[in-house]
Design a protein around this motif. Structure first.
Motif, short mmCIF file in Angstrom:
data_model
loop_
_atom_site.label_atom_id
_atom_site.label_comp_id
_atom_site.label_asym_id
_atom_site.label_seq_id
_atom_site.Cartn_x
_atom_site.Cartn_y
_atom_site.Cartn_z
N ASP A 277 4.35 4.77 3.00
CA ASP A 277 4.74 3.69 2.10
C ASP A 277 3.48 3.13 1.44
O ASP A 277 2.49 2.86 2.10
CB ASP A 277 5.43 2.57 2.88
N ASP A 278 3.56 2.93 0.13
CA ASP A 278 2.45 2.35 -0.62
C ASP A 278 2.86 1.04 -1.26
O ASP A 278 4.04 0.82 -1.58
CB ASP A 278 1.99 3.29 -1.74
N ILE A 279 1.89 0.16 -1.45
CA ILE A 279 2.11 -1.03 -2.28
C ILE A 279 2.39 -0.57 -3.70
O ILE A 279 1.72 0.32 -4.23
CB ILE A 279 0.88 -1.95 -2.22
N TRP A 280 3.37 -1.22 -4.30
CA TRP A 280 3.83 -0.78 -5.63
C TRP A 280 3.95 -2.01 -6.52
O TRP A 280 4.58 -3.00 -6.15
CB TRP A 280 5.18 -0.09 -5.46
N VAL A 281 3.34 -1.95 -7.70
CA VAL A 281 3.36 -3.05 -8.66
C VAL A 281 3.84 -2.51 -10.00
O VAL A 281 3.29 -1.52 -10.51
CB VAL A 281 1.96 -3.68 -8.82
N VAL A 282 4.86 -3.16 -10.56
CA VAL A 282 5.46 -2.69 -11.81
C VAL A 282 5.53 -3.84 -12.80
O VAL A 282 6.03 -4.92 -12.48
CB VAL A 282 6.88 -2.12 -11.57
N LYS A 283 5.00 -3.62 -14.00
CA LYS A 283 5.04 -4.61 -15.08
C LYS A 283 6.13 -4.22 -16.07
O LYS A 283 6.17 -3.09 -16.57
CB LYS A 283 3.68 -4.69 -15.79
#
Length: 479
Positions: free
Chosen positions: A354-360
């Motif tokens: 699992d990875d940290i995920w950031v979506v704009k």
């Protein structure tokens, strides 16, 4: 000669005074405006490490441009404590403290209050017996002003909260879930509690369905401009094989109907799988936007899910975000200065695990950029914010670290406007977004959801809170 010396000395004094004055003005201006574009810190990714498992859940920015992170620690204190870390704008630790009530504790959220302090929402208890909600008020330096515990004493009940917000009257509102055993069945219900300015309980209700297989769980609450509230979470009442996202409005007194008995809007959203909303915020047009996850539709597996609703909880648009090969989830959504949104969560389509995920996103939900951060182990983001300088900050936990990679460390990422974190490797795997075939359940009668008082055993308690000084170090740093 003496006159010349006096003139020279006077001139030197004047220069010194002017230099000190202008230097003081410069420093004062720098301190008054920590977001000066000429004085911004770079993007970074930093871990905060103890000797055992630690995690970050809540994050907010402070007026000095720094940050507060609240979560949990097994490295310091006793038996697992709430952990609060104050950082400057460069991510350097200014102070850190553990909060212990004599049981296992964990913070789930932190928000800045109007007096410059902080309100922390979490839980205390033991998995073998019971859990209670725990709300702690800190001043600006991290000293405890008051702490209150809410829930059942004795028995085997699980009463937890996910968030606490400050309300317009200066008090507070918490949301979570309870199975306090008031009814024949012990299924969980959404739990709302209203507190006054000193944290004393004004009222509390449970909302749900009286059935052993109809769990209702509250995840997020906001106050509306009319003084009422909107809550979001999940329910099993309308999906035999899974869960639906559940959103409902209520009055300032916690009623789910108007004075004349007219039910306020409440709706379930989902498909044939498991669907939930973890976070919601108000939008400038009077509506709301929600984020969570779904496996009823999307690219495959679990996908992140964002729904834009109008003031009556009717869908304006909704989209899923994910990859066919991975599982994705959104844990938090925030509004951005450009009118768009950013959500944070996890993905398995990044660096492995699992990875940290950031979506704009833009204002219509279209992807502007998305980034994954992590390694082959487990990394997760619990919350993210856009900072006052227009950049972004994300808090969570990671197995990255200098000392030991067999346990979690708290992780803070400061991202630039394009989502980059210094020299840290970033995965930008292709991500798809698509509308889902959502089934909307609008209950036909006002009796679909019960609002009930809590049992007499559900009370307010004042545990002894011990504040400890912790000694975490800053571990892996990028750049």
């Amino acid at each position: 000669m003496k006159k010349s010396n006096k003139v020279l000395m006077a001139l030197c004094c004047a220069i010194s005074i002017l230099t000190a004055f202008f230097s003081g003005c410069y420093l004062a201006n720098e301190q008054d405006n920590p977001f000066d574009p000429e004085n911004l810190p770079p993007a970074f990714a930093k871990t905060y490490e103890g000797t055992s498992g630690d995690s970050g859940y809540g994050l907010c920015q402070t007026p000095d441009g720094g940050y507060i992170i609240a979560g949990g620690t097994s490295s310091f204190g006793t038996d697992g404590d709430v952990w609060v870390i104050k950082l400057d704008k460069k991510g350097t630790i200014q102070w850190q403290k553990s909060l212990d009530s004599g049981q296992d504790e964990m913070a789930r959220s932190v928000h800045m209050t109007r007096d410059g302090g902080f309100i922390i929402g979490g839980n205390r208890g033991n998995e073998d017996t019971l859990y209670q909600a725990w709300v702690v008020k800190l001043d600006a330096e991290g000293s405890v002003e008051w702490n209150r515990s809410f829930g059942t004493v004795g028995g085997n009940m699980y009463d937890t909260i996910k968030d606490v917000i400050q309300t317009s009257d200066g008090g507070y509102m918490f949301i979570g879930s309870t199975n306090d055993g008031s009814f024949e069945f012990n299924s969980s219900d959404i739990w709302i509690g209203k507190l006054d300015t000193d944290g004393h309980l004004q009222w509390q209700y449970r909302y749900g369905h009286q059935d052993s297989n109809m769990d209702d769980v509250g995840h997020s609450v906001i106050e509306t401009t009319d003084g009422g509230y909107i809550v979001a979470g999940e329910t099993k009442a309308y999906d035999v094989d899974g869960t639906d996202a559940w959103i409902m409005k209520m009055t300032a007194a916690g009623s789910i109907a108007l004075g004349g008995g007219t039910p306020l809007p409440r709706k379930a959203f989902g498909g044939t799988g498991n669907d939930t909303v973890n976070s919601l915020i108000a939008t400038d047009d009077g509506g709301i936007i929600c984020a969570g996850r779904t496996n009823s539709f999307g690219a495959g597996g679990y996908d992140a899910w964002v729904i834009k609703l109008d003031i009556n909880l009717s869908i304006e648009w909704q989209k899923t975000y994910g990859t066919a090969a991975g599982n994705e989830s959104a844990s938090s959504i925030k509004a951005c200065l450009d009118g768009g949104y950013m959500f944070t969560g996890t993905t398995t389509a990044g660096h492995g695990g699992d990875d940290i995920w950031v979506v704009k996103l833009d204002s219509a939900g279209s992807i502007q950029w998305q980034k994954a951060f992590g390694n082959a182990n487990h990394d997760e983001a619990q919350t993210g914010i856009q900072t006052a300088d227009g950049w972004f900050a994300v808090a969570g936990s990671t197995f990255y670290g200098d000392s030991d990679t067999t346990h979690n460390n708290v992780w803070l990422l400061r991202l630039d406007v394009d989502g980059d974190a210094g020299s840290m490797a970033i995965n930008t795997n292709a991500l798809s977004s698509s509308p889902g075939s959502v089934t909307i359940t609008t209950p036909a009668s006002g009796n679909d959801t019960d609002r009930n008082p809590l049992s007499s055993g559900m009370g307010e308690y004042d545990p002894v809170c011990t504040v400890g000084t912790t000694s975490a170090v800053t571990g892996i740093q990028y750049p």
